[in-house]
Design a protein around this motif. Structure first.
Motif, short mmCIF file in Angstrom:
data_model
loop_
_atom_site.label_atom_id
_atom_site.label_comp_id
_atom_site.label_asym_id
_atom_site.label_seq_id
_atom_site.Cartn_x
_atom_site.Cartn_y
_atom_site.Cartn_z
N TYR A 127 0.87 -1.18 0.00
CA TYR A 127 0.00 0.00 0.00
C TYR A 127 0.90 1.22 0.00
O TYR A 127 1.84 1.27 0.78
CB TYR A 127 -0.89 0.02 1.24
N PRO A 128 0.64 2.24 -0.76
CA PRO A 128 -0.33 2.27 -1.86
C PRO A 128 0.20 1.48 -3.05
O PRO A 128 1.38 1.17 -3.09
CB PRO A 128 -0.41 3.76 -2.18
N PRO A 129 -0.66 1.19 -4.04
CA PRO A 129 -0.22 0.39 -5.19
C PRO A 129 0.95 1.06 -5.90
O PRO A 129 0.98 2.29 -6.03
CB PRO A 129 -1.45 0.36 -6.10
N GLN A 130 1.90 0.26 -6.35
CA GLN A 130 3.12 0.80 -6.95
C GLN A 130 3.07 0.79 -8.48
O GLN A 130 3.82 1.49 -9.12
CB GLN A 130 4.33 -0.01 -6.47
N SER A 131 2.19 -0.07 -9.04
CA SER A 131 2.26 -0.19 -10.50
C SER A 131 0.95 0.17 -11.19
O SER A 131 0.80 -0.08 -12.37
CB SER A 131 2.68 -1.62 -10.87
N ILE A 157 -2.40 1.53 8.81
CA ILE A 157 -1.75 2.40 7.83
C ILE A 157 -2.47 3.74 7.69
O ILE A 157 -1.84 4.79 7.66
CB ILE A 157 -1.76 1.71 6.45
N THR A 158 -3.79 3.67 7.59
CA THR A 158 -4.54 4.89 7.26
C THR A 158 -4.97 5.64 8.51
O THR A 158 -5.38 6.79 8.43
CB THR A 158 -5.80 4.55 6.46
N GLY A 159 -4.93 4.95 9.66
CA GLY A 159 -5.42 5.59 10.87
C GLY A 159 -6.94 5.57 10.97
O GLY A 159 -7.51 6.07 11.93
N ILE A 160 -7.60 5.00 9.96
CA ILE A 160 -9.06 4.86 10.04
C ILE A 160 -9.35 3.57 10.78
O ILE A 160 -8.95 2.50 10.33
CB ILE A 160 -9.70 4.77 8.63
N GLU A 161 -10.00 3.66 11.94
CA GLU A 161 -10.35 2.43 12.66
C GLU A 161 -11.50 1.80 11.91
O GLU A 161 -12.68 2.02 12.22
CB GLU A 161 -10.74 2.74 14.11
N MET A 162 -11.17 1.00 10.89
CA MET A 162 -12.20 0.57 9.93
C MET A 162 -13.34 -0.22 10.57
O MET A 162 -14.51 -0.01 10.25
CB MET A 162 -11.55 -0.23 8.81
N LYS A 165 -15.54 11.27 3.36
CA LYS A 165 -16.08 11.51 2.03
C LYS A 165 -16.19 10.18 1.30
O LYS A 165 -15.46 9.24 1.60
CB LYS A 165 -15.13 12.41 1.24
N SER A 166 -17.06 10.13 0.32
CA SER A 166 -17.16 8.92 -0.49
C SER A 166 -15.93 8.83 -1.38
O SER A 166 -15.41 9.85 -1.83
CB SER A 166 -18.43 8.99 -1.33
N GLY A 167 -15.45 7.60 -1.61
CA GLY A 167 -14.32 7.43 -2.51
C GLY A 167 -13.07 6.96 -1.82
O GLY A 167 -13.08 6.56 -0.66
N LEU A 168 -11.96 7.04 -2.56
CA LEU A 168 -10.68 6.56 -2.05
C LEU A 168 -10.08 7.58 -1.09
O LEU A 168 -9.94 8.75 -1.41
CB LEU A 168 -9.72 6.31 -3.22
N TYR A 169 -9.71 7.13 0.07
CA TYR A 169 -9.11 7.98 1.09
C TYR A 169 -7.72 8.40 0.61
O TYR A 169 -7.03 7.62 -0.03
CB TYR A 169 -9.00 7.17 2.38
N PRO A 170 -7.32 9.67 0.83
CA PRO A 170 -6.02 10.11 0.33
C PRO A 170 -4.89 9.17 0.73
O PRO A 170 -4.81 8.75 1.88
CB PRO A 170 -5.85 11.48 0.99
N GLU A 171 -4.04 8.85 -0.23
CA GLU A 171 -2.96 7.89 0.02
C GLU A 171 -1.88 8.49 0.91
O GLU A 171 -1.55 9.66 0.79
CB GLU A 171 -2.35 7.45 -1.31
N SER A 172 -1.32 7.64 1.77
CA SER A 172 -0.24 8.13 2.64
C SER A 172 1.08 8.14 1.88
O SER A 172 1.23 7.49 0.86
CB SER A 172 -0.13 7.25 3.89
#
Lengths: 361, 1062
Positions: free
Chosen positions: B787-791, B847-852, B871-878
């Motif tokens: 995480y996050p995706p590299q390719s 990783i994200t700090g979101i207690e999912m 917000k809806s969608g992908l959470y900003p990448e670290s």
């Protein structure tokens, strides 16, 4: 066979009988030990009592002659949740149920012993009766309520005649208020030449035997019902090393001006942590008592409190300030229970030896 | 004595990834310890490489490091933090070993850091066999005659001296890895050689076997004032000879008279005093069933798996107390948190019977050697509590969640008497079913005792159960029989089987006759004192003690025993769900059957029911508690599988509804959803005949992925390349039939990735996308992931986000779900949807700090993502890169192919985080014990199809200074491409080279084996033999070129370039 346990508060517990098929009445008390049912049942301190085992299963290793704490137990009944179908142990000589039949002690199983224990914990020790399910309940309850607690239990369980337990080192007189064999075993291990006297032995009877020390045993019931013994102790402690255990401890306290009281549901089990005040050391001790020494009644000029239970502060040990005399509320002889405090017997031996040296010097 | 004031900052070392022999129990103990230390006002620094743990939550310690547990890495943290002391006794063997190696490295002396709990001398005395022997001799404690050896010859000589059978115990290996019982010379030669290899100090203890003795364990505690006490005694159903972790265990001891019990108690307390342990300790003893003779087997100078079991069995929180003792408090001044009135110096009295049964991974590893011995093989365990031993045992059996729901086993029923006896004599995980079957066939206790040496008391439990079966059978619909059945732990399902009825009918009959369970409290004191513990178990007795409160409550169903595919991750999610429920003001009730976990710590929830997770047991609790609803999304497949049954019984499932769960799990319904949304997925078809399978496979086009439809989690799933392999698969694995259809999917080449999404019905939050390092074909649980995706391009990420949003909304997901994708030709194909929390939840949460799990729970309970600030969608990448690496336990299991495929094989995972992908990779590899020297030798044994692909990997290793070794074909190919290669002989090939492939692995010449050969799972194949040899000799092994490439890349990054100018 369906049988009932009825209590003086009116409650009825339904179960199934085993052991002797007789009706019984007694004071219902519980013990929390997870092993040692044979030692408990044969402990004379349970005279006149119906014993509830909180461990859900008993009988699992049978019964053997080595572990008797008395030859003729006077426990009035056994209450358990489950009796083992099979018992398996290399020392076992008979099953627990057969043993109870032989000893004429009735048992009842299938009881919610936890519910019963909680009742005893909150309401205090109660009278109870084990009866057949076909018995007239009303009559049974009136019989139960009419039963008067026997005040003279020690007389029933004590030996009527003196007898020896030979050894070669120290001469010890044991006063039998309901003695557990484990006390004799501990003395034998230390090679004592022991003479057991009945509970009503007088100081003079004792002095005649010229012992090196005197041990007051455990036993059932209220220590205050033994005024003669208290008198005896007052004389003996001035002359001879003295060691009291359990009821012996309570009698020793009474002999030295302290008071005793009846506890709500007592201490019965062997996970009672006891602190030795001098060292701070903690022992897990085997206990079986429904009476205790009132802490405030102990005159600090006469006796020191040497041990206390860490949770409820019960007076667990006393030592005389002027005489070589001491006592413990718990059973250093264990059986059943932990051996943590067994060296108290060595303290007694040491006390005897010191005294002997002084006299010989 | 008050706590110490000369230390302020304490480092706690965790136990790293879950492996066989070291499971979730150390998350439980570590978490308790950290909280206890903070409660006393100390600053706590925690280090652990395993992200799937509660202990690595930021609220557990003041400073949390998820870093590899290597000497280098921990030293670096120490030099950042300067702790005053380290507490190493709560992180299992890993924690202790780490403390020892830090001490050897000199950093503790250099910085004046103290070890708390157990001194190094004590660790050495308990762990080093010679020192232990010396100590036992000094204390006059009997141990079986034994000798430490460093060579196989010494072992053989000693065995001749003392006589067979002997036991081999390698020094310093976990769970007794590499040890075993030997009846003769040949066995000893083999096992001793293996054990010496596996022991980091090349040392084994050869010991006279005392097989047949009773195996007894004591959990004891001690403080620095030398107050000692026993928390719990335990007795193994199986006599000495089977690792205690693989034994069925009862607490308290069941067959000891008081004399025997007290003798062993005295020994245990003497030992903990002699070792001067400040904290908890586990003592294993063997008692002759025919005398008072005993032997000390082992002392664990730390909190162990058994301590977790003892804590749950008694209610006494050993780890918490151990941590407090370590900072100077004494047992007689710490309050017993269970009663709140008594002190911690209290030997618990039980008024129930506890049974523990190990959970073995043989359902996943069908070809593994299932024989039980001195090497532990179980991945987890279940515990059950009852008022009779039979009840506890039967509840434990149904807690296992295996094919057998009770003591009936089809296999045992079908076995011949001869096979039955063999199964009974040579213990395997399933022996208890065969023993029960033997009683049904009229074998006597004496006969079975003769065959097994199991105590008659324990055998009689099984005999009693079979007698009850007969009685129940004879009295259909008889209430008295039913009541008896329930008292001895029979499930409604079993009674239904015996009465030829239905479970629901038995339930109805029971309920209409008020035959319902009561719940009793676990209170450490057998009801002697009033307690407030919210910890209950069911039984059939008179008084119910569990009184529902007036508060609105939610029931969370846990995930049961740790097994491959369902690990500690799910306990993590369960605990977080509980926290969220409590934060919203509800009462959180937990049900679970696993004694190792944090979720079964009664202080975690408002109420804990330690119960089997079957429909009957869950419904019983629900009918008493009447919760608002049940949350099943966090307890893995265990909880999800209960959902339909609960709904049928009128229970409200909170979050995604059962119909929608079904739409995700049912293939046809799911295909419709995909089609309706216009999403892509690999073509898949179903067939119910052999011919049909072959036909559709040809239609789809090889390679294809085949699997039976009725098993989950990748069981029996394989990639087949042609019709021959397909026929072979069908022969070995599954016969296609009407009720057992076979699924065939197109196997697409490409990168896999997965997302976890939280949906409130409208908005969809994607905390992150995890890209798998290995190509499709390796189970997601066994893949490394980043995480996050590299390719992935932005476009691909967008495709993933869009598809996820559509799916979540279309499947009416309320709560959490997991979707796996494959990226094929720049397009995202949906592989699979799991409508529940997945094993990546803790990883992404950290990783994200979101207690999912907490966010999902709040959504399930009616809050919207918007309200929660998302917000809806992908959470900003670290910015930081995080790599997850799987960890395996192959060295503990014989005959399991370590080649990675669609069936999951890993037992745990680690995380490596850093600022670059390569550094994160390196850390992840280090955490997974794949730390390689700067230079060395790599052996490449490659499937002929992989030759092209191996070239870049070989080039990388060559560049970082590794010498390449390969067999003929690969060697020639690599030489053609200008690489320097040493040629080695294949297995059984003679002469062409001086180097024999197996010999160079065994001799330690090889630092890494890359093997992609013959993954047909045949244990006789060359590929299997090479892999097995590598594992037996602790040589790092990779079976995917993707992983090898990643490792090469990471190693390149730590090496200076060596570019030639001319």
């Amino acid at each position: 066979m369906k049988r009932y346990l009825i209590l003086e508060d009116g409650s009825i517990f339904k179960g199934e009988g085993f052991g002797a098929n007789i009706t019984t009445t007694g004071e219902v008390v519980f013990t929390t030990g997870m092993t040692g049912y044979q030692e408990a049942v044969t402990d004379q301190s349970f005279a006149n009592q119906i014993l509830v085992f909180t461990n859900p299963l008993i009988g699992n290793y049978g019964v053997n002659l080595d572990d008797y704490e008395s030859i003729e137990p006077r426990c009035k009944g056994v209450i358990c949740h489950e009796l083992a179908r099979t018992s398996s142990n290399w020392r076992q000589q008979s099953s627990f149920a057969d043993f109870l039949v032989q000893m004429n002690i009735p048992g009842i199983k299938g009881i919610d012993t936890r519910a019963l224990t909680k009742k005893l914990r909150s309401a205090g020790t109660m009278k109870g009766r084990i009866i057949d399910s076909t018995d007239d309940l009303e009559h049974a309850f009136s019989q139960l309520n009419a039963t008067v607690v026997n005040k003279n239990l020690v007389a029933q369980v004590s030996t009527s005649k003196p007898y020896p337990n030979p050894g070669s080192k120290r001469n010890v007189v044991v006063i039998d208020f309901g003695l557990k064999h484990s006390i004799l075993r501990e003395l034998a291990k230390r090679d004592c030449n022991t003479i057991v006297l009945p509970y009503n032995a007088t100081a003079e009877d004792i002095f005649k035997l010229k012992p090196d020390g005197v041990l007051l045993t455990n036993g059932p019931g209220d220590p205050k019902s033994l005024p003669a013994a208290i008198e005896m102790i007052q004389k003996v402690e001035q002359k001879l090393p003295l060691f009291g255990i359990c009821l012996g401890h309570q009698l020793f306290a009474l002999a030295n001006g302290a008071d005793t009281f009846k506890m709500k549901f007592g201490h019965r089990g062997f996970n009672h942590p006891v602190r030795e005040i001098a060292s701070g050391r903690i022992c897990f001790t085997s206990q079986n008592h429904g009476y205790a020494v009132a802490p405030d009644s102990v005159d600090n000029d006469v006796m020191n409190i040497t041990y206390r239970e860490i949770n409820d502060g019960t007076v667990e040990g006393l030592r005389h300030k002027n005489y070589p005399a001491f006592s413990v509320q718990f059973h250093p002889d264990a059986a059943p229970g932990p051996h943590d405090a067994v060296d108290i017997f060595d303290d007694f031996m040491h006390m005897i030896d010191t005294r002997k040296d002084e006299r010989n010097a | 004595m008050p706590k110490r004031t000369d230390i302020h900052k304490i480092m706690v070392i965790g136990s790293g990834p879950i492996i066989i022999g070291q499971a979730a129990e150390f998350d439980y103990s570590g978490t308790q310890a950290c909280m206890a230390l903070r409660e006393e006002g100390y600053e706590v620094v925690l280090v652990n490489s395993n992200p799937a743990t509660i202990m690595t939550d930021t609220e557990i310690a003041d400073r949390v490091y998820i870093e590899p547990l290597t000497t280098d890495s921990v030293s670096r943290i120490i030099r950042q933090e300067y702790p005053d002391a380290i507490l190493p006794t709560l992180g299992g063997q890993v924690g202790l070993n780490m403390a020892m190696s830090l001490s050897e490295a000199g950093i503790l002396d250099e910085l004046g850091i103290e070890l708390l709990g157990t001194k190094l001398t004590a660790i050495n005395q308990a762990e080093d066999r010679e020192l232990f022997k010396e100590l036992m001799n000094d204390l006059n404690e009997p141990i079986p005659p034994s000798k430490t050896v460093n060579t196989t010859q010494e072992a053989l000589d000693f065995a001749d001296e003392i006589g067979y059978p002997v036991i081999v115990r390698p020094a310093f290996t976990m769970g007794g890895t590499g040890g075993g019982l030997c009846d003769n010379k040949d066995q000893l030669a083999q096992i001793a050689a293996n054990g010496l290899d596996l022991s980091p100090v090349t040392q084994c203890l050869i010991e006279k076997s005392i097989t047949g003795y009773k195996e007894i364990e004591f959990e004891v505690m001690r403080d620095h004032k030398d107050n000692t006490m026993v928390v719990c005694s335990m007795e193994n159903f199986d006599p000495v000879g089977i690792h205690t972790g693989d034994s069925i265990v009862f607490a308290p001891t069941q067959t000891l008279a008081d004399r025997e019990y007290q003798i062993l108690r005295d020994v245990s307390l003497r030992l903990i005093s002699a070792l001067k342990i400040e904290g908890g300790c586990n003592v294993q003893l063997a008692l002759d069933p025919n005398s008072f003779n005993y032997n000390v087997i082992e002392v664990n100078p730390r909190v162990s798996r058994s301590s977790a079991l003892a804590s749950k069995a008694t209610g006494y929180p050993i780890a918490k107390m151990a941590a407090k003792i370590a900072v100077g408090l004494t047992l007689d001044e710490i309050k017993n948190p269970v009663t709140g009135t008594t002190f911690a110096e209290f030997e618990p009295a039980l008024d129930y019977v506890v049974a523990k049964i190990p959970r073995w991974p043989f359902d996943k590893f069908a070809r593994a050697n299932r024989k039980l011995g001195t090497q532990m093989k179980a991945t987890g365990e279940v515990m059950a509590i009852g008022r009779t031993a039979e009840e506890a045992l039967q509840k434990a059996v149904r807690s296992l969640e295996i094919d057998e729901k009770d003591l009936f086993s089809d296999e045992a029923q079908a076995a011949t008497d001869q096979k039955l006896e063999e199964k009974i004599m040579h213990p395997q995980d399933d022996r208890i079913f065969y023993l029960t079957e033997a009683f049904r066939r009229g074998y006597t206790i004496e006969e079975l005792h003769e065959l097994t040496k199991i105590n008659a008391y324990f055998l009689d439990l099984l005999k009693h159960i079979t007698e009850l079966e007969v009685e129940i059978c004879k009295n259909p619909n008889n209430l008295e029989s039913l009541e008896k059945a329930k008292k001895y732990g029979f499930s409604d399902m079993t009674v239904a089987k015996l009465w030829n009825s239905k479970e629901s009918k038995i339930r109805a009959l029971r309920k209409s006759n008020k035959l319902i369970p009561v719940y009793k409290m676990v209170d450490t004191c057998a009801a002697e004192f009033e307690s407030q513990t919210p910890y209950f178990y069911s039984t059939y007795d008179m008084e119910n003690e569990s009184v529902p409160s007036d508060r609105k409550s939610i029931l969370v169903v846990g995930s049961g025993p740790i097994r491959i595919g369902q690990g500690v991750e799910f306990d993590y999610a369960t605990v977080h769900s509980v926290k969220a429920i409590q934060k919203l003001g509800y009462e959180a009730i937990v049900m679970n059957s696993n004694p190792e976990t944090v979720s079964t710590d009664f202080s975690v929830s408002d109420k804990l029911y330690f119960e089997p997770l079957t429909l009957e047991d869950v419904l019983n609790v629900i009918e008493l508690e009447k919760p608002l609803g049940v949350i099943v999304q966090f307890g893995g497949q265990t909880a999800i599988n209960l959902a339909a049954g609960l709904v049928e019984n009128g229970v409200k499932i909170l979050g995604t509804t059962v119909e929608d769960l079904d739409r995700a799990e049912d293939r046809e319904l799911f295909d419709q959803v995909i089609n309706n949304l216009g999403l892509k997925q690999p073509i898949g078809k179903t067939a119910t005949t052999q011919e049909g399978v072959v036909k559709i496979a040809a239609e789809i086009g090889y390679p294809v992925l085949v699997r039976p439809s009725y098993v989950l989690g990748g069981r029996a799933m394989e990639i087949v390349n042609d019709e021959i392999e397909l026929n072979d698969y069908l022969e070995h694995n599954a016969k296609a039939a009407i009720d057992h259809p076979i699924l065939v999917d197109a196997y697409l080449e490409g990168m896999e990735c997965e997302v976890d999404a939280i949906c409130d019905g409208k908005d969809v939050l994607l905390p992150g996308i995890m890209e798998h390092i290995e190509h499709a074909g390796v189970h997601s649980g066994d893949s490394m992931a980043v995480y996050p995706p590299q390719s992935f391009s932005e476009d691909i990420k967008q495709q993933i986000v869009d598809a996820t949003k559509k799916l979540a909304v279309a499947l009416k997901c309320v709560g959490i779900m997991n979707i796996q994708f494959i990226i094929h030709d720049n397009e995202a194909y949906v592989l699979e949807v799991n409508p529940r929390a997945s094993r990546t939840v803790p990883f992404l949460s950290k990783i994200t700090g979101i207690e999912m799990a907490q966010v999902a729970t709040k959504v399930i309970l009616g809050q919207s993502l918007k309200e929660l600030g998302f917000k809806s969608g992908l959470y900003p990448e670290s910015k930081t890169i995080h790599v997850k690496a799987p960890v395996f336990s192959f060295s503990k299991l014989e005959d399991v192919d370590s080649y990675l495929g669609p069936e999951m094989k890993s037992t745990g995972e680690v995380m490596g985080s850093d600022h670059t992908f390569e550094k994160a990779l390196l850390k992840a590899f280090a955490g997974a014990k794949m730390e390689l020297p700067m230079s060395g030798n790599v052996l490449l044994t490659i499937d002929s199809n992989d030759k092209e692909a191996v070239l870049p990997v070989a080039q990388r290793f060559s560049r970082v200074g590794y010498r390449l070794f390969a067999t003929n074909g690969t060697a020639a190919f690599l030489k053609e491409h200008g690489l320097h290669v040493m040629k080695v002989n294949k297995i059984g090939e003679d002469g062409k080279s001086d180097l024999d492939i197996l010999k160079i692995i065994k001799d330690g010449q090889i630092q890494l084996v890359i093997n992609t050969m013959s993954h047909d799972q045949e244990v006789t194949s060359d590929g299997f033999t090479i892999r097995q040899t590598a594992i037996e000799h602790n040589v790092p092994l990779l079976t995917s070129l993707n992983t090898a490439d990643a490792l090469g890349r990471a190693m390149e990054n730590r090496t200076f370039a060596t570019d030639v100018i001319k």
